[in-house]
Enzyme design. Sequence first.
Site, PDB file in Angstrom:
ATOM      1  CE  LYS A  13       3.478  -1.069   5.076  1.00 55.03           C
ATOM      2  NZ  LYS A  13       2.641  -0.319   4.106  1.00 55.03           N
ATOM      3  NE  ARG A  88       5.074   4.748   8.025  1.00 59.54           N
ATOM      4  CZ  ARG A  88       4.201   3.761   8.150  1.00 59.54           C
ATOM      5  NH1 ARG A  88       4.415   2.762   8.944  1.00 59.54           N
ATOM      6  NH2 ARG A  88       3.098   3.800   7.435  1.00 59.54           N
ATOM      7  NE  ARG A 127      -6.496  -0.265   5.055  1.00 60.65           N
ATOM      8  CZ  ARG A 127      -5.230   0.046   5.274  1.00 60.65           C
ATOM      9  NH1 ARG A 127      -4.323  -0.906   5.329  1.00 60.65           N
ATOM     10  NH2 ARG A 127      -4.880   1.293   5.401  1.00 60.65           N
ATOM     11  NE  ARG A 160      -5.328   2.337   8.823  1.00 59.17           N
ATOM     12  CZ  ARG A 160      -4.090   1.984   8.460  1.00 59.17           C
ATOM     13  NH1 ARG A 160      -3.734   0.721   8.513  1.00 59.17           N
ATOM     14  NH2 ARG A 160      -3.236   2.890   8.042  1.00 59.17           N
ATOM     15  NE  ARG A 171      -1.956   6.238   5.419  1.00 55.85           N
ATOM     16  CZ  ARG A 171      -2.909   5.324   5.253  1.00 55.85           C
ATOM     17  NH1 ARG A 171      -4.177   5.707   5.109  1.00 55.85           N
ATOM     18  NH2 ARG A 171      -2.610   4.054   5.238  1.00 55.85           N
TER      19      ARG A 171
HETATM   20  P1  AP5 Z   1      -2.969  -3.821   3.675  1.00 54.17           P
HETATM   21  O1  AP5 Z   1      -2.367  -5.182   3.760  1.00 54.17           O
HETATM   22  O2  AP5 Z   1      -3.844  -3.375   4.763  1.00 54.17           O
HETATM   23  O3  AP5 Z   1      -1.852  -2.735   3.305  1.00 54.17           O
HETATM   24  P2  AP5 Z   1      -0.657  -2.131   4.162  1.00 54.17           P
HETATM   25  O4  AP5 Z   1       0.549  -2.184   3.292  1.00 54.17           O
HETATM   26  O5  AP5 Z   1      -0.586  -2.773   5.493  1.00 54.17           O
HETATM   27  O6  AP5 Z   1      -1.137  -0.630   4.236  1.00 54.17           O
HETATM   28  P3  AP5 Z   1      -1.249   0.369   5.468  1.00 54.17           P
HETATM   29  O7  AP5 Z   1      -2.218   1.440   5.096  1.00 54.17           O
HETATM   30  O8  AP5 Z   1      -1.523  -0.376   6.743  1.00 54.17           O
HETATM   31  O9  AP5 Z   1       0.152   0.947   5.473  1.00 54.17           O
HETATM   32  P4  AP5 Z   1       0.594   2.229   6.134  1.00 54.17           P
HETATM   33  O10 AP5 Z   1       2.049   2.002   6.079  1.00 54.17           O
HETATM   34  O11 AP5 Z   1       0.099   3.457   5.529  1.00 54.17           O
HETATM   35  O12 AP5 Z   1      -0.142   2.203   7.571  1.00 54.17           O
HETATM   36  P5  AP5 Z   1       0.352   1.824   9.030  1.00 54.17           P
HETATM   37  O13 AP5 Z   1      -0.759   1.229   9.764  1.00 54.17           O
HETATM   38  O14 AP5 Z   1       1.650   1.135   8.984  1.00 54.17           O
HETATM   39  O15 AP5 Z   1      -3.787  -3.795   2.271  1.00 54.17           O
HETATM   40  C1  AP5 Z   1      -4.471  -2.620   1.872  1.00 54.17           C
HETATM   41  C2  AP5 Z   1      -5.790  -3.011   1.182  1.00 54.17           C
HETATM   42  O16 AP5 Z   1      -5.505  -3.669  -0.058  1.00 54.17           O
HETATM   43  C3  AP5 Z   1      -6.642  -4.004   1.977  1.00 54.17           C
HETATM   44  O17 AP5 Z   1      -7.981  -3.685   1.762  1.00 54.17           O
HETATM   45  C4  AP5 Z   1      -6.279  -5.367   1.371  1.00 54.17           C
HETATM   46  O18 AP5 Z   1      -7.340  -6.300   1.496  1.00 54.17           O
HETATM   47  C5  AP5 Z   1      -6.016  -5.001  -0.079  1.00 54.17           C
HETATM   48  N1  AP5 Z   1      -4.975  -5.822  -0.699  1.00 54.17           N
HETATM   49  C6  AP5 Z   1      -3.791  -6.233  -0.151  1.00 54.17           C
HETATM   50  N2  AP5 Z   1      -3.074  -6.957  -1.039  1.00 54.17           N
HETATM   51  C7  AP5 Z   1      -3.809  -6.976  -2.194  1.00 54.17           C
HETATM   52  C8  AP5 Z   1      -3.599  -7.563  -3.488  1.00 54.17           C
HETATM   53  N3  AP5 Z   1      -2.482  -8.275  -3.754  1.00 54.17           N
HETATM   54  N4  AP5 Z   1      -4.557  -7.357  -4.425  1.00 54.17           N
HETATM   55  C9  AP5 Z   1      -5.694  -6.650  -4.144  1.00 54.17           C
HETATM   56  N5  AP5 Z   1      -5.947  -6.090  -2.935  1.00 54.17           N
HETATM   57  C10 AP5 Z   1      -5.017  -6.244  -1.974  1.00 54.17           C
HETATM   58  O19 AP5 Z   1       0.629   3.300   9.628  1.00 54.17           O
HETATM   59  C11 AP5 Z   1      -0.436   4.194   9.881  1.00 54.17           C
HETATM   60  C12 AP5 Z   1       0.087   5.471  10.498  1.00 54.17           C
HETATM   61  O20 AP5 Z   1       0.743   5.171  11.744  1.00 54.17           O
HETATM   62  C13 AP5 Z   1       1.158   6.212   9.679  1.00 54.17           C
HETATM   63  O21 AP5 Z   1       0.566   7.072   8.732  1.00 54.17           O
HETATM   64  C14 AP5 Z   1       1.911   6.968  10.791  1.00 54.17           C
HETATM   65  O22 AP5 Z   1       1.173   8.089  11.196  1.00 54.17           O
HETATM   66  C15 AP5 Z   1       1.888   5.975  11.943  1.00 54.17           C
HETATM   67  N6  AP5 Z   1       3.089   5.119  11.957  1.00 54.17           N
HETATM   68  C16 AP5 Z   1       3.112   3.753  11.826  1.00 54.17           C
HETATM   69  N7  AP5 Z   1       4.375   3.298  11.885  1.00 54.17           N
HETATM   70  C17 AP5 Z   1       5.172   4.393  12.063  1.00 54.17           C
HETATM   71  C18 AP5 Z   1       6.575   4.558  12.177  1.00 54.17           C
HETATM   72  N8  AP5 Z   1       7.427   3.510  12.103  1.00 54.17           N
HETATM   73  N9  AP5 Z   1       7.052   5.817  12.347  1.00 54.17           N
HETATM   74  C19 AP5 Z   1       6.219   6.870  12.416  1.00 54.17           C
HETATM   75  N10 AP5 Z   1       4.883   6.781  12.295  1.00 54.17           N
HETATM   76  C20 AP5 Z   1       4.354   5.544  12.128  1.00 54.17           C
HETATM   77 MG    MG Z   2      -0.899  -2.126   7.475  1.00 55.39          MG
END
Ligand code: AP5
Ligand code: MG
Length: 216
Positions: A13, A88, A127, A160, A171
Site C-alpha cells: 500500500k 480498517r 522491509r 519498523r 497484525r
Molecule cells: P509496503 O508498501 O510498505 O506495504 P504496506 O501495505 O504499506 O504495509 P504496512 O505494513 O505499512 O501495512 P500495515 O497496514 O500493517 O501498517 P500501517 O503502517 O498502515 O511494502 C511492504 C514491503 O514489501 C516493503 O519492503 C516493500 O519494498 C515490499 N514490496 C512492496 N510491493 C512489493 C512487490 N510488488 N514485490 C516485492 N516486494 C514488494 O499500520 C501500522 C499500525 O498502525 C497498525 O498495526 C495499527 O496499530 C496502527 N493503525 C494504522 N492505521 C490504523 C487505523 N486506521 N485504525 C487503527 N489503527 C491503525
Molecule cells: Mg504502509
Amino acid sequence: MKIILLGPPGAGKGTQAKSISSKYDIPHISTGDIFRKNITEKTPLGVEAKRYMDNGQLVPDSLTIDLVKDRLSHEDCKGGFLLDGFPRTVNQAEALKNFLRNNGENIDCALLIDVPRDFILDRMTGRRVCPACGASYHIKFNPPTNEGKCDLCGQDVIQRKDDNEATVNERLEVYENQTQPLIEYYEKENLLKVVQGTKAINEVFESICSILGSIK
Ligand code: AP5
Ligand code: MG
Ligand code: ZN
C-alpha cells in the site's frame, strides 16, 4: 480522485501510494505514518498509539476517526486524496462515508491490493522505511540506490518496530478479523477494485493506473 487503498500488512500500500499520489497529484494520507510521526515526537497521541501498535493491535477508533476527519478538512484534500491504512474497521468506513456525505462527496474507488499470506513475512522482515518521508524499501526486492539511505530525502532508513515475525502474525490476525470485512462492504457499495499485488512493483503500478484510468 478520492481513493482508499485496502490490503493486508505488506501488500504494498505504502509503496504504491507514493507513485499514485505523485501521478494524480493528491495527498497520500497514511494513518500508520501519522501515528509513527507522533510516536517519534512523543506527543500524547503517539504515547497512546504506541501501546497498540507495538503489539500489532489497532489504535482505537475514538482516536483514529477524528484524526482522519481533521486531516481531510485541510485545503490540500479539496481536489482528492489517497487513504492508506484507513478505514480498517467497518465503523471507520461508516464514519468516513458520513463525513464525506455531509460535504456532498463520496469515495471514487476502494482499491484492494491482493497478496496471499505466504508472501507477507518475507516482505515485512526485509522491509526498511524512511522515518522522515515514510518511503518503503526492501533489502532484496526494492533496495535504496545508496545502501541504507532514502532515495527521496537521504535519511538513514530503519526497520519498523512492528516488523518482527510475532507482531506481523498478530497484525495478520487483526487484518483478517477486523479489516477483511471491508472487502465485502465496498463490494456492496460498488466501489471495490482488485489488483494482484504479487507481481513486481512497477507491474502492480501499471495495473493500478489502468484501473484508475477507467474510473474517471
Ligand atoms: P509496503 O508498501 O510498505 O506495504 P504496506 O501495505 O504499506 O504495509 P504496512 O505494513 O505499512 O501495512 P500495515 O497496514 O500493517 O501498517 P500501517 O503502517 O498502515 O511494502 C511492504 C514491503 O514489501 C516493503 O519492503 C516493500 O519494498 C515490499 N514490496 C512492496 N510491493 C512489493 C512487490 N510488488 N514485490 C516485492 N516486494 C514488494 O499500520 C501500522 C499500525 O498502525 C497498525 O498495526 C495499527 O496499530 C496502527 N493503525 C494504522 N492505521 C490504523 C487505523 N486506521 N485504525 C487503527 N489503527 C491503525
Ligand atoms: Mg504502509
Ligand atoms: Zn525519505
